[in-house]
Design an enzyme around this catalytic site. Structure first.
Site, PDB file in Angstrom:
ATOM      1  N   GLU A   1      -3.786 -52.340  61.253  1.00 16.66           N
ATOM      2  CA  GLU A   1      -4.421 -52.421  60.154  1.00 16.66           C
ATOM      3  C   GLU A   1      -5.133 -53.782  59.669  1.00 16.66           C
ATOM      4  O   GLU A   1      -6.118 -54.080  59.257  1.00 16.66           O
ATOM      5  CB  GLU A   1      -3.658 -51.801  58.722  1.00 16.66           C
ATOM      6  CG  GLU A   1      -3.371 -50.703  58.966  1.00 16.66           C
ATOM      7  CD  GLU A   1      -2.105 -50.160  59.501  1.00 16.66           C
ATOM      8  OE1 GLU A   1      -1.566 -50.933  60.288  1.00 16.66           O
ATOM      9  OE2 GLU A   1      -1.697 -49.123  59.321  1.00 16.66           O
TER      10      GLU A   1
ATOM     11  N   GLY B   1      -1.602 -45.030  60.294  1.00 14.35           N
ATOM     12  CA  GLY B   1      -0.859 -44.116  59.658  1.00 14.35           C
ATOM     13  C   GLY B   1      -0.191 -43.088  60.672  1.00 14.35           C
ATOM     14  O   GLY B   1       0.609 -42.269  60.340  1.00 14.35           O
TER      15      GLY B   1
ATOM     16  N   ALA C   1      -4.927 -43.613  59.622  1.00 16.44           N
ATOM     17  CA  ALA C   1      -5.806 -42.908  58.493  1.00 16.44           C
ATOM     18  C   ALA C   1      -7.010 -42.864  58.889  1.00 16.44           C
ATOM     19  O   ALA C   1      -7.521 -43.694  59.683  1.00 16.44           O
ATOM     20  CB  ALA C   1      -5.546 -43.768  57.104  1.00 16.44           C
TER      21      ALA C   1
ATOM     22  N   GLU D   1       3.130 -44.479  60.895  1.00 14.90           N
ATOM     23  CA  GLU D   1       3.756 -44.222  59.787  1.00 14.90           C
ATOM     24  C   GLU D   1       4.427 -42.823  59.695  1.00 14.90           C
ATOM     25  O   GLU D   1       5.287 -42.475  59.119  1.00 14.90           O
ATOM     26  CB  GLU D   1       2.793 -44.864  58.619  1.00 14.90           C
ATOM     27  CG  GLU D   1       2.761 -46.201  58.725  1.00 14.90           C
ATOM     28  CD  GLU D   1       1.511 -46.733  57.549  1.00 14.90           C
ATOM     29  OE1 GLU D   1       0.159 -46.017  57.829  1.00 14.90           O
ATOM     30  OE2 GLU D   1       1.826 -47.475  56.853  1.00 14.90           O
TER      31      GLU D   1
HETATM   32  N1  CAA Z   1     -10.274 -42.869  61.829  1.00 13.17           N
HETATM   33  C1  CAA Z   1     -11.535 -42.507  62.016  1.00 13.17           C
HETATM   34  N2  CAA Z   1     -11.896 -41.995  63.400  1.00 13.17           N
HETATM   35  C2  CAA Z   1     -11.230 -42.463  64.153  1.00 13.17           C
HETATM   36  C3  CAA Z   1     -10.082 -43.052  64.273  1.00 13.17           C
HETATM   37  C4  CAA Z   1      -9.614 -43.339  62.700  1.00 13.17           C
HETATM   38  N3  CAA Z   1      -8.478 -43.855  62.735  1.00 13.17           N
HETATM   39  N4  CAA Z   1      -9.713 -43.466  65.265  1.00 13.17           N
HETATM   40  C5  CAA Z   1     -10.588 -43.005  66.158  1.00 13.17           C
HETATM   41  N5  CAA Z   1     -11.520 -42.109  65.487  1.00 13.17           N
HETATM   42  C6  CAA Z   1     -12.612 -41.802  66.032  1.00 13.17           C
HETATM   43  C7  CAA Z   1     -13.608 -42.808  66.786  1.00 13.17           C
HETATM   44  O1  CAA Z   1     -14.365 -43.107  65.708  1.00 13.17           O
HETATM   45  C8  CAA Z   1     -14.416 -41.913  67.957  1.00 13.17           C
HETATM   46  O2  CAA Z   1     -15.416 -41.201  67.147  1.00 13.17           O
HETATM   47  P1  CAA Z   1     -16.736 -40.898  67.544  1.00 13.17           P
HETATM   48  O3  CAA Z   1     -16.734 -40.417  68.970  1.00 13.17           O
HETATM   49  O4  CAA Z   1     -17.643 -40.286  66.473  1.00 13.17           O
HETATM   50  O5  CAA Z   1     -17.256 -42.329  67.750  1.00 13.17           O
HETATM   51  C9  CAA Z   1     -13.191 -40.907  68.100  1.00 13.17           C
HETATM   52  O6  CAA Z   1     -12.097 -40.943  67.176  1.00 13.17           O
HETATM   53  C10 CAA Z   1     -12.583 -41.297  69.789  1.00 13.17           C
HETATM   54  O7  CAA Z   1     -12.038 -42.649  69.459  1.00 13.17           O
HETATM   55  P2  CAA Z   1     -12.515 -43.878  70.345  1.00 13.17           P
HETATM   56  O8  CAA Z   1     -13.942 -43.707  71.143  1.00 13.17           O
HETATM   57  O9  CAA Z   1     -12.602 -45.136  69.869  1.00 13.17           O
HETATM   58  O10 CAA Z   1     -11.477 -43.789  71.701  1.00 13.17           O
HETATM   59  P3  CAA Z   1     -10.939 -44.873  72.555  1.00 13.17           P
HETATM   60  O11 CAA Z   1     -10.009 -44.015  73.670  1.00 13.17           O
HETATM   61  O12 CAA Z   1     -11.944 -45.453  73.142  1.00 13.17           O
HETATM   62  O13 CAA Z   1     -10.025 -45.752  71.605  1.00 13.17           O
HETATM   63  C11 CAA Z   1      -8.340 -46.037  69.793  1.00 13.17           C
HETATM   64  C12 CAA Z   1      -8.795 -45.308  70.943  1.00 13.17           C
HETATM   65  C13 CAA Z   1      -7.775 -47.343  70.501  1.00 13.17           C
HETATM   66  C14 CAA Z   1      -7.079 -45.340  69.313  1.00 13.17           C
HETATM   67  C15 CAA Z   1      -9.512 -46.457  68.966  1.00 13.17           C
HETATM   68  O14 CAA Z   1     -10.197 -45.150  68.481  1.00 13.17           O
HETATM   69  C16 CAA Z   1      -8.985 -47.147  67.612  1.00 13.17           C
HETATM   70  O15 CAA Z   1      -8.813 -48.408  67.504  1.00 13.17           O
HETATM   71  N6  CAA Z   1      -8.905 -46.348  66.330  1.00 13.17           N
HETATM   72  C17 CAA Z   1      -8.472 -46.795  65.265  1.00 13.17           C
HETATM   73  C18 CAA Z   1      -6.953 -47.354  65.145  1.00 13.17           C
HETATM   74  C19 CAA Z   1      -6.704 -47.968  63.849  1.00 13.17           C
HETATM   75  O16 CAA Z   1      -7.183 -49.029  63.302  1.00 13.17           O
HETATM   76  N7  CAA Z   1      -5.722 -47.219  63.229  1.00 13.17           N
HETATM   77  C20 CAA Z   1      -5.410 -47.566  61.660  1.00 13.17           C
HETATM   78  C21 CAA Z   1      -6.251 -47.138  60.693  1.00 13.17           C
HETATM   79  S1  CAA Z   1      -5.879 -47.542  59.210  1.00 13.17           S
HETATM   80  C22 CAA Z   1      -4.630 -46.925  58.452  1.00 13.17           C
HETATM   81  O17 CAA Z   1      -3.913 -46.138  59.117  1.00 13.17           O
HETATM   82  C23 CAA Z   1      -4.248 -47.438  57.093  1.00 13.17           C
HETATM   83  C24 CAA Z   1      -2.832 -47.020  56.444  1.00 13.17           C
HETATM   84  O18 CAA Z   1      -1.735 -47.350  57.093  1.00 13.17           O
HETATM   85  C25 CAA Z   1      -2.945 -46.263  55.454  1.00 13.17           C
END
Ligand code: CAA
Length: 258
Positions: A132, A109, A66, A112
């Site tokens: 999460e 997500g 998400a 999911e």
């Molecule tokens: N939401 C918003 N933006 C996101 C994102 C997310 N879930 N995942 C990645 N991005 C964005 C980053 O912020 C970044 O943007 P900027 O360049 O503007 O900073 C861009 O995508 C590229 O990401 P990274 O620079 O972080 O890339 P990386 O290769 O270093 O890392 C990753 C990749 C490990 C996937 C890392 O981005 C990450 O940990 N992302 C979040 C994963 C996460 O926590 N997902 C769960 C979300 S909560 C959820 O899903 C709740 C639910 O069940 C309803």
């Protein structure tokens, strides 16, 4: 809705392709993407010319979850009232079989979303997880329920409680993934699986999916009753007559597609 900005929707033969397209955010599921994905999937579901749907992302990410930036400032009241992922319930309910073609990150997500599909093909680069807990929340689009059914309580609990990422091979062994393929072949394989599904009778595929879904959502006794009822009802279809006649006549069946 058809001028989508966060997904690409296209038709190849009897297969509808939905490609998540927010590369700047690793296909994070923001409210626009969720609405567009559900809208496009439901449009394919209404179209008798479509017999299967493929959902895919990019080489780097199926979806990284998400959209954290969109959610971060929300209150509990906002989340309850806006119910931002409700449209994904429509996506999960389409009758048409859906193949997920997953490469790269399928986190939160994203994992999911893959679990809302019927067949999950994973590139050997795919990584699954429910991180999460690291954000101070829990999975909110079915992760605690569908992951537990896919891989069992103890593996799901480890993944949800630690946020650990699980590579494709492990996900296949655990039962989250139908099949792992080399990354370069992922889309061809997904297309082949979807075409194979779409070449069969569409109402029979609907019945199969409905019965399969019952195994995830109801008791075994109820699921068995539904299966028996659906099985019997299929004998009212021309496609059942054609399928069984073709077997007896040692030829390929010609199912009715329109
Ligand atoms: N939401 C918003 N933006 C996101 C994102 C997310 N879930 N995942 C990645 N991005 C964005 C980053 O912020 C970044 O943007 P900027 O360049 O503007 O900073 C861009 O995508 C590229 O990401 P990274 O620079 O972080 O890339 P990386 O290769 O270093 O890392 C990753 C990749 C490990 C996937 C890392 O981005 C990450 O940990 N992302 C979040 C994963 C996460 O926590 N997902 C769960 C979300 S909560 C959820 O899903 C709740 C639910 O069940 C309803």
């Amino acid at each position: 809705m058809s001028d989508y900005t966060t997904i690409v929707s296209e038709t190849r033969g009897r297969v509808g392709w939905l490609t998540l397209n927010r590369p700047e955010a690793l296909n994070a599921l923001n409210s626009t993407l969720v609405a567009e994905l559900a809208d496009a999937a439901m449009a394919f579901d209404r179209d008798e010319a479509i017999g299967a749907i493929v959902v895919t992302g990019s080489e780097r990410a199926f979806a990284a979850g998400a959209d954290i930036k969109e959610m971060a400032g929300k209150s509990a009241r906002d989340m309850a009232m806006e119910n931002p992922f409700a449209a994904l319930e429509d996506f999960a309910r389409v009758r048409t079989p859906v193949v997920a073609a997953v490469a790269g990150f399928a986190l939160g997500g994203g994992c999911e979303l893959a679990m809302m599909c019927d067949v999950v093909l994973a590139a050997d680069t795919a990584v699954f997880g429910q991180p999460e807990i690291d954000l101070g929340v829990i999975p909110g689009i079915g992760g605690t329920q569908r992951l537990t059914r896919a891989v069992g309580y103890y593996k799901a609990a480890e993944l949800v409680l630690t946020g650990r990422r699980m590579p494709a091979e492990e996900a296949e062994r655990a039962g989250l993934v139908s099949r792992v393929v080399p990354a370069a072949q992922l889309l061809d394989e997904a297309g082949a699986v979807a075409e194979r599904i779409a070449s069969r009778s569409l109402p029979v595929a609907y019945a199969a999916k409905q019965a399969l879904r019952a195994s995830q959502e109801t008791s075994a006794a109820e699921g068995l009753r539904l299966e028996r009822t659906l099985f019997a009802s299929l004998f009212a279809l021309e496609d059942q007559k054609e399928g069984m006649a073709a077997f007896a006549e040692k030829r390929a069946p010609e199912f009715r597609h329109r």
